[in-house]
Design a protein around this motif. Structure first.
Motif, short mmCIF file in Angstrom:
data_model
loop_
_atom_site.label_atom_id
_atom_site.label_comp_id
_atom_site.label_asym_id
_atom_site.label_seq_id
_atom_site.Cartn_x
_atom_site.Cartn_y
_atom_site.Cartn_z
N ALA A 194 -7.86 10.74 2.59
CA ALA A 194 -7.49 9.33 2.47
C ALA A 194 -8.38 8.45 3.34
CB ALA A 194 -6.02 9.14 2.84
N LEU A 195 -8.61 8.87 4.58
CA LEU A 195 -9.44 8.05 5.47
C LEU A 195 -10.90 8.00 5.02
CD1 LEU A 195 -8.00 8.96 8.99
CD2 LEU A 195 -7.71 6.84 7.69
N VAL A 196 -11.42 9.12 4.56
CA VAL A 196 -12.81 9.13 4.06
C VAL A 196 -12.91 8.23 2.83
CG1 VAL A 196 -14.56 10.58 2.96
CG2 VAL A 196 -13.45 11.34 5.05
N SER A 197 -11.93 8.32 1.94
CA SER A 197 -11.94 7.46 0.75
C SER A 197 -11.82 5.99 1.13
CB SER A 197 -10.79 7.82 -0.19
OG SER A 197 -10.89 9.15 -0.62
N LEU A 198 -10.97 5.69 2.08
CA LEU A 198 -10.74 4.32 2.51
C LEU A 198 -11.99 3.72 3.16
CD1 LEU A 198 -8.55 2.05 3.04
CD2 LEU A 198 -8.34 3.08 5.30
N LEU A 199 -12.61 4.49 4.04
CA LEU A 199 -13.72 3.95 4.83
C LEU A 199 -15.08 4.07 4.16
CD1 LEU A 199 -12.58 5.26 8.32
CD2 LEU A 199 -12.29 2.96 7.38
N PHE A 200 -15.29 5.14 3.40
CA PHE A 200 -16.63 5.39 2.85
C PHE A 200 -16.67 5.43 1.32
CE2 PHE A 200 -16.42 7.70 6.95
CZ PHE A 200 -17.30 6.89 7.66
N ILE B 119 0.84 -1.20 0.00
CA ILE B 119 0.00 0.00 0.00
C ILE B 119 0.87 1.25 0.00
CG2 ILE B 119 -1.68 1.31 1.36
CD1 ILE B 119 -2.87 -1.42 2.16
N PHE B 120 1.94 1.24 0.79
CA PHE B 120 2.85 2.39 0.84
C PHE B 120 3.45 2.67 -0.53
CE2 PHE B 120 7.15 4.09 1.18
CZ PHE B 120 6.89 5.30 1.80
N VAL B 121 3.94 1.63 -1.18
CA VAL B 121 4.56 1.82 -2.51
C VAL B 121 3.52 2.33 -3.50
CG1 VAL B 121 5.61 0.59 -4.45
CG2 VAL B 121 6.43 0.18 -2.13
N GLY B 122 2.33 1.75 -3.47
CA GLY B 122 1.27 2.21 -4.37
C GLY B 122 0.93 3.68 -4.16
N LEU B 123 0.78 4.07 -2.90
CA LEU B 123 0.45 5.47 -2.60
C LEU B 123 1.62 6.40 -2.89
CD1 LEU B 123 -1.69 5.19 0.64
CD2 LEU B 123 -2.44 5.66 -1.70
N PHE B 124 2.83 5.92 -2.66
CA PHE B 124 4.01 6.74 -2.96
C PHE B 124 4.07 7.07 -4.44
CE2 PHE B 124 8.50 7.55 -3.78
CZ PHE B 124 8.81 8.44 -2.76
N VAL B 125 3.82 6.08 -5.27
CA VAL B 125 3.85 6.30 -6.71
C VAL B 125 2.71 7.21 -7.14
CG1 VAL B 125 3.56 5.14 -8.93
CG2 VAL B 125 5.07 4.16 -7.21
N LEU B 126 1.51 6.99 -6.59
CA LEU B 126 0.35 7.78 -6.99
C LEU B 126 0.42 9.24 -6.53
CD1 LEU B 126 -2.52 5.22 -6.37
CD2 LEU B 126 -1.76 6.11 -8.58
N PRO C 230 -7.53 12.02 -8.20
CA PRO C 230 -8.44 10.91 -8.47
C PRO C 230 -7.77 9.54 -8.39
CG PRO C 230 -8.62 12.60 -10.17
CD PRO C 230 -7.50 13.00 -9.28
N GLY C 231 -6.53 9.44 -8.84
CA GLY C 231 -5.84 8.16 -8.78
C GLY C 231 -5.64 7.67 -7.36
N VAL C 232 -5.26 8.57 -6.47
CA VAL C 232 -5.05 8.20 -5.07
C VAL C 232 -6.38 7.83 -4.42
CG1 VAL C 232 -4.18 8.98 -2.84
CG2 VAL C 232 -3.02 9.67 -4.92
N ILE C 233 -7.41 8.59 -4.72
CA ILE C 233 -8.72 8.30 -4.12
C ILE C 233 -9.23 6.94 -4.58
CG2 ILE C 233 -11.15 9.03 -4.08
CD1 ILE C 233 -10.10 11.93 -4.07
N VAL C 234 -9.12 6.65 -5.87
CA VAL C 234 -9.54 5.34 -6.37
C VAL C 234 -8.66 4.25 -5.77
CG1 VAL C 234 -9.71 3.89 -8.43
CG2 VAL C 234 -10.61 6.20 -8.45
#
Length: 159
Positions: A68-74, A24-31, A135-139
């Protein structure tokens, strides 16, 4: 690893906590593209004092965490409410990027900042959203949340 649209990425089930957190860290770092966004931060805060830049960085970081938390949870619930899927968002994002690219190639007009914008606080808009948490990070957060909310390890790894 390619995943079909109807399959679900199960980071928490197939990987341990450390591996899921690293993926997840690597994915978010790239995005989030931190090095490019650092240059944007410096450009948008060039007229601020170091104390103001620190305050702007803290407010931007907090706004990114909330997004990030709102996107993750909701995020999945919001998509379901509107009848959207992640592949549909990917197609829409591709169309938006295509239209932006075509406008750049064709020499589309660029909007100029008004004098009123010179003293505004850029910490939430445009830094946190859309530059860092676009948008990429949110998705991506929705996908991570969709795949890992069934286990505590997955949620902790995503956070």
């Amino acid at each position: 690893m390619l995943i079909a649209a109807d399959e679900q990425l199960d980071l928490a089930g197939s990987l341990g906590f450390g591996q899921a957190a690293a993926a997840i860290f690597v994915g978010l770092f790239v995005l989030t593209h931190p090095f490019g966004n650092f240059a944007l931060f410096l450009g948008l805060t060039s007229t601020q004092t170091p104390e103001q830049q620190s305050r702007t960085a803290l407010k931007t970081s907090f706004a990114c965490l909330v997004i990030a938390l709102v996107s993750l949870l909701f995020g999945q619930a919001v998509l379901s409410f509107f009848g959207l899927t992640i592949p549909a968002l990917q197609v829409a994002g591709g169309i938006i990027f295509l239209s932006m690219g075509m406008a750049m190639v064709n020499g589309g007009e660029e909007s100029e900042a008004s004098p009123d914008d010179a003293g505004s606080d850029p910490s939430v808009v445009p830094l946190a959203m859309p530059f860092i948490m676009g948008p990429g990070v949110i998705v991506g957060m929705i996908a991570f949340g969709n795949s890992s909310l069934d286990s505590t390890e997955g949620v902790l790894g995503a956070v």
